[in-house]
Design a protein around this motif. Structure first.
Motif, mmCIF file in Angstrom:
data_model
loop_
_atom_site.group_PDB
_atom_site.id
_atom_site.type_symbol
_atom_site.label_atom_id
_atom_site.label_comp_id
_atom_site.label_asym_id
_atom_site.label_seq_id
_atom_site.Cartn_x
_atom_site.Cartn_y
_atom_site.Cartn_z
ATOM 1 N N ASN A 366 -32.596 0.456 -8.193
ATOM 2 C CA ASN A 366 -34.167 -1.043 -9.092
ATOM 3 C C ASN A 366 -35.527 -1.216 -8.474
ATOM 4 O OD1 ASN A 366 -31.584 -1.935 -10.408
ATOM 5 N ND2 ASN A 366 -31.251 -3.940 -9.658
ATOM 6 N N ARG A 369 -36.626 2.141 -10.091
ATOM 7 C CA ARG A 369 -36.426 2.664 -11.059
ATOM 8 C C ARG A 369 -37.252 1.506 -12.356
ATOM 9 N NH1 ARG A 369 -30.405 0.787 -13.687
ATOM 10 N NH2 ARG A 369 -30.360 2.758 -12.810
ATOM 11 N N TYR A 370 -37.614 0.096 -11.440
ATOM 12 C CA TYR A 370 -38.448 -0.493 -12.104
ATOM 13 C C TYR A 370 -39.818 -0.315 -11.638
ATOM 14 C CZ TYR A 370 -33.604 -2.224 -14.443
ATOM 15 O OH TYR A 370 -32.728 -2.201 -15.080
ATOM 16 N N ASP A 393 -41.201 -3.926 -4.053
ATOM 17 C CA ASP A 393 -42.307 -2.927 -4.499
ATOM 18 C C ASP A 393 -43.075 -3.238 -5.913
ATOM 19 O OD1 ASP A 393 -41.295 -3.799 -7.699
ATOM 20 O OD2 ASP A 393 -39.473 -3.456 -7.233
ATOM 21 N N TYR A 411 -27.251 -9.516 -17.222
ATOM 22 C CA TYR A 411 -28.461 -10.280 -17.743
ATOM 23 C C TYR A 411 -29.399 -9.009 -17.035
ATOM 24 C CZ TYR A 411 -32.052 -13.309 -18.616
ATOM 25 O OH TYR A 411 -33.406 -13.660 -18.709
ATOM 26 N N VAL A 413 -33.496 -8.419 -18.150
ATOM 27 C CA VAL A 413 -34.789 -8.229 -18.234
ATOM 28 C C VAL A 413 -34.977 -7.711 -19.424
ATOM 29 C CG1 VAL A 413 -37.659 -9.227 -17.828
ATOM 30 C CG2 VAL A 413 -35.615 -9.532 -16.122
ATOM 31 N N THR A 424 -27.579 -0.984 -16.648
ATOM 32 C CA THR A 424 -26.973 -2.262 -17.633
ATOM 33 C C THR A 424 -26.676 -3.667 -17.520
ATOM 34 O OG1 THR A 424 -25.192 -1.906 -15.964
ATOM 35 C CG2 THR A 424 -24.506 -0.636 -18.124
ATOM 36 N N GLY A 425 -26.633 -4.027 -16.245
ATOM 37 C CA GLY A 425 -27.197 -5.463 -15.741
ATOM 38 C C GLY A 425 -26.894 -6.014 -14.654
ATOM 39 N N LEU A 426 -25.824 -4.896 -14.909
ATOM 40 C CA LEU A 426 -24.193 -5.320 -13.337
ATOM 41 C C LEU A 426 -25.193 -5.152 -11.938
ATOM 42 C CD1 LEU A 426 -21.225 -3.950 -15.569
ATOM 43 C CD2 LEU A 426 -21.999 -6.031 -15.116
ATOM 44 N N GLY A 427 -25.554 -4.454 -12.145
ATOM 45 C CA GLY A 427 -25.663 -4.489 -10.381
ATOM 46 C C GLY A 427 -26.677 -5.234 -9.746
ATOM 47 N N LEU A 428 -27.077 -6.091 -10.019
ATOM 48 C CA LEU A 428 -27.773 -7.714 -9.100
ATOM 49 C C LEU A 428 -26.373 -8.623 -9.340
ATOM 50 C CD1 LEU A 428 -31.808 -8.062 -10.050
ATOM 51 C CD2 LEU A 428 -30.454 -7.300 -7.703
HETATM 52 N N1 LIG Z 1 -36.932 -4.860 -8.684
HETATM 53 C C1 LIG Z 1 -37.023 -4.634 -9.812
HETATM 54 N N2 LIG Z 1 -38.272 -5.528 -10.859
HETATM 55 C C2 LIG Z 1 -38.594 -5.616 -11.913
HETATM 56 N N3 LIG Z 1 -37.527 -6.203 -12.380
HETATM 57 C C3 LIG Z 1 -36.067 -5.396 -12.032
HETATM 58 C C4 LIG Z 1 -35.397 -5.254 -10.866
HETATM 59 N N4 LIG Z 1 -34.995 -5.570 -10.081
HETATM 60 C C5 LIG Z 1 -33.843 -6.060 -11.701
HETATM 61 N N5 LIG Z 1 -34.926 -6.247 -11.958
HETATM 62 C C6 LIG Z 1 -34.602 -6.532 -13.420
HETATM 63 O O1 LIG Z 1 -32.897 -7.529 -13.736
HETATM 64 C C7 LIG Z 1 -32.543 -7.194 -14.350
HETATM 65 C C8 LIG Z 1 -31.136 -7.212 -13.396
HETATM 66 O O2 LIG Z 1 -30.448 -6.058 -11.983
HETATM 67 P P1 LIG Z 1 -29.962 -4.656 -12.479
HETATM 68 O O3 LIG Z 1 -29.177 -4.489 -10.913
HETATM 69 O O4 LIG Z 1 -28.449 -5.917 -12.430
HETATM 70 O O5 LIG Z 1 -29.003 -4.691 -13.507
HETATM 71 P P2 LIG Z 1 -30.339 -3.084 -13.958
HETATM 72 O O6 LIG Z 1 -30.562 -1.976 -12.911
HETATM 73 O O7 LIG Z 1 -29.940 -3.350 -15.062
HETATM 74 O O8 LIG Z 1 -28.263 -1.906 -14.549
HETATM 75 P P3 LIG Z 1 -27.347 -0.944 -13.237
HETATM 76 O O9 LIG Z 1 -28.388 -1.925 -12.017
HETATM 77 O O10 LIG Z 1 -26.127 -2.419 -13.122
HETATM 78 O O11 LIG Z 1 -27.523 -0.251 -13.530
HETATM 79 C C9 LIG Z 1 -32.365 -5.716 -14.253
HETATM 80 O O12 LIG Z 1 -32.264 -5.092 -16.221
HETATM 81 C C10 LIG Z 1 -34.438 -6.048 -14.847
HETATM 82 O O13 LIG Z 1 -34.879 -6.138 -15.449
#
Ligand SMILES: Nc1ncnc2c1ncn2[C@@H]1O[C@H](COP(=O)(O)OP(=O)(O)OP(=O)(O)O)[C@@H](O)[C@H]1O
Ligand SMILES: [Mg+2]
Length: 469
Positions: A366, A369-370, A393, A411, A413, A424-428
């Motif tokens: 995450n 990625r972000y 980060d 969920y 953002v 996909t919003g499942l990781g967290l």
């Molecule tokens: N380190 C971060 N910085 C900014 N936004 C974040 C960060 N981590 C998570 N998010 C936000 O929280 C949301 C949920 O994160 P989550 O890991 O559940 O899903 P994902 O990364 O979109 O998909 P997945 O992890 O299932 O592939 C993300 O879509 C992102 O918008």
């Protein structure tokens, strides 16, 4: 009445119980009265017998006539019996019609100076108390004097007492029946109300609530039913949302797959590079679906509690370092700096290493990625009995009003922005569940445009020392 079964049962049980108690009580009181009256009458008759025998002993002149008048006055019969059993004299009111009450053995006993007294039943069914005494003159028993008193008067009194007992028993029983009926109504009404409500809830009317405010067990049951309805409602809503999310998540990649597969199948491309690009998209989207299905499966297992942990003694510093190594390439591709520091004295941790690595990797992915530029900082700090792992980060951050929801399934953002990132919003939500399963806590702090920091907290168990024998 069909709906009022509990009232009926309760009524029957309590009435039955009352009936048994009243019956026993009635019999006991009746016995008491009967024996009291009998004892009374026995003493009375015996006293009369002694009295008359004294009179007979001092007899002179017309004592017999006097005794007859006395006997008539007292409502008893007098028999003066000779040694052979023949009646010398009979006067008074009682006449049973036959003289079978004079038994030879009794006459013998009386003539030897004893007294007798017994209850006699004549052939016509009349009952009498009989008391016999010797009449002694000049030290010699001259006759046996029998006094005979009918129990009729006593039986009448007893019948009166019995009537009174039966009447008060019936009264008490009716009173019990009435109060039981009221109690049964009082008890069964809220139960019927709750039954109706649960039927409605079972039929899908989840907004139904039971309105019972009492503080007793009924109130508690009603409260539990209401809580159940709220839970079911929440469950239904989240399930609907869950299915809506899944179908939405699947529809997009499937549309891509369908579209690009069609383009390739119909040879609608111009160059081979174009074809490869389409095949790449198909491959990426297929992987995305795979990823989604894997995550969903994992979540479902966790929610059903079917996930089994394999705890072992883990070197958390080493585990985190390996996770950082694994994501180095991804960070490198985005020219991000990846830092890893350990503070404090590393202690081993008893946990499921593979699950722990999954948590750290998810947070790291995450963060990478972000984050577009800057640093991803991983800090592991050991304190006595606890350990903290922070993944920080310098990325795009999360708006404060969205922070409370980011651990929820699906969920994301700003949906479009994370879709472009492939999430996909499942990781967290997986991270959150796993952290809980491993007995830890996760917190997040973020500033939009400045960066995000996820922190994990775990308690450390002391490592068992090896025993030396
Ligand atoms: N380190 C971060 N910085 C900014 N936004 C974040 C960060 N981590 C998570 N998010 C936000 O929280 C949301 C949920 O994160 P989550 O890991 O559940 O899903 P994902 O990364 O979109 O998909 P997945 O992890 O299932 O592939 C993300 O879509 C992102 O918008
Ligand atoms: Mg993620």
């Amino acid at each position: 009445m069909k709906n009022n079964r509990i009232g009926l049962k309760l009524g029957l049980v309590i009435s039955g119980l009352f009936l048994v108690v009243l019956l026993f009580l009635g019999v006991a009181v009746d016995r008491m009265f009967t024996s009291f009256y009998y004892a009374n009458m026995r003493t009375e008759t015996e006293e009369l017998a002694s009295h008359f025998s004294v009179m007979a002993e001092s007899s002179e002149g017309d004592t017999m006539g006097m005794m007859g008048t006395f006997a008539e006055f007292s409502g008893v019969g007098i028999y003066n019996v000779r040694r052979d059993g023949n009646v010398m004299m009979h006067s008074g009111v009682q006449d049973p019609g036959c003289l079978s009450f004079i038994r030879a053995s009794d006459v013998d006993a009386i003539y030897s100076g004893q007294k007798v007294s017994y209850l006699y039943k004549d052939p016509a069914g009349g009952r009498y108390f009989v008391s016999g005494e010797p009449v002694v003159k000049e030290g010699k028993v001259v006759s046996a004097l029998y006094i005979m008193a009918s129990t009729e008067r006593m039986d009448r009194s007893l019948a009166g007492v019995r009537k009174l007992l039966i009447l008060s028993g019936i009264g008490a029983f009716l009173l019990a029946l009435g109060s039981t009926w009221i109690i049964a109504q009082f008890l069964s009404r809220p139960l019927l109300q709750m039954q109706k409500a649960t039927r409605k809830i079972a039929a899908g009317e989840l907004e139904t609530r039971v309105d019972i405010g009492s503080k007793d067990e009924m109130g508690a049951l009603a409260g539990a039913i209401n809580d159940l309805a709220v839970d079911l409602q929440r469950y239904r809503d989240s399930r609907q949302e869950f299915f809506a999310n899944i179908s939405h998540e699947l529809r997009t990649p499937i549309t891509y797959l369908e579209g690009y597969a069609n383009v390739v199948k119909e040879r609608l491309y111009e160059t081979d590079e174009e074809k490869d690009r389409y095949l790449d998209i198909i491959y990426m989207e297929a992987r995305r679906i795979q990823h989604l299905v894997d995550d969903l499966f994992e979540l479902a297992k966790m929610e059903e509690g079917k996930i089994s942990l394999e705890p072992e003694w883990v070197d958390l510093a080493e585990l985190t370092e390996q996770a950082v190594e694994k994501t180095k390439l991804k960070a490198g591709n985005k020219s991000l700096e990846l830092q890893f520091t350990v503070q404090g004295t590393p202690e081993p941790m008893y946990t499921d290493g593979a699950r722990m690595e999954q948590i750290v990797l998810n947070l790291l992915e995450n963060a990478i990625r972000y984050t577009e530029r800057g640093t991803v900082n991983v800090r592991l700090s050991f304190q006595p009995g606890a350990v903290k792992l922070a993944v920080q980060d310098t990325g795009i951050g999360i708006p404060a009003d969205e922070l409370p929801f980011i651990f929820e399934r699906f969920y994301r953002v700003e949906k479009s922005r994370s879709r472009s990132h492939g999430g996909t919003g499942l990781g967290l939500s997986i991270v959150h569940k796993l952290t809980g399963l491993l007995g830890g806590k996760i917190t997040v702090a973020s500033r939009l445009g400045e960066g995000t920091c996820f922190e994990l907290h775990f308690e450390l168990e002391p490592e068992p020392r090896e025993e030396h024998l």
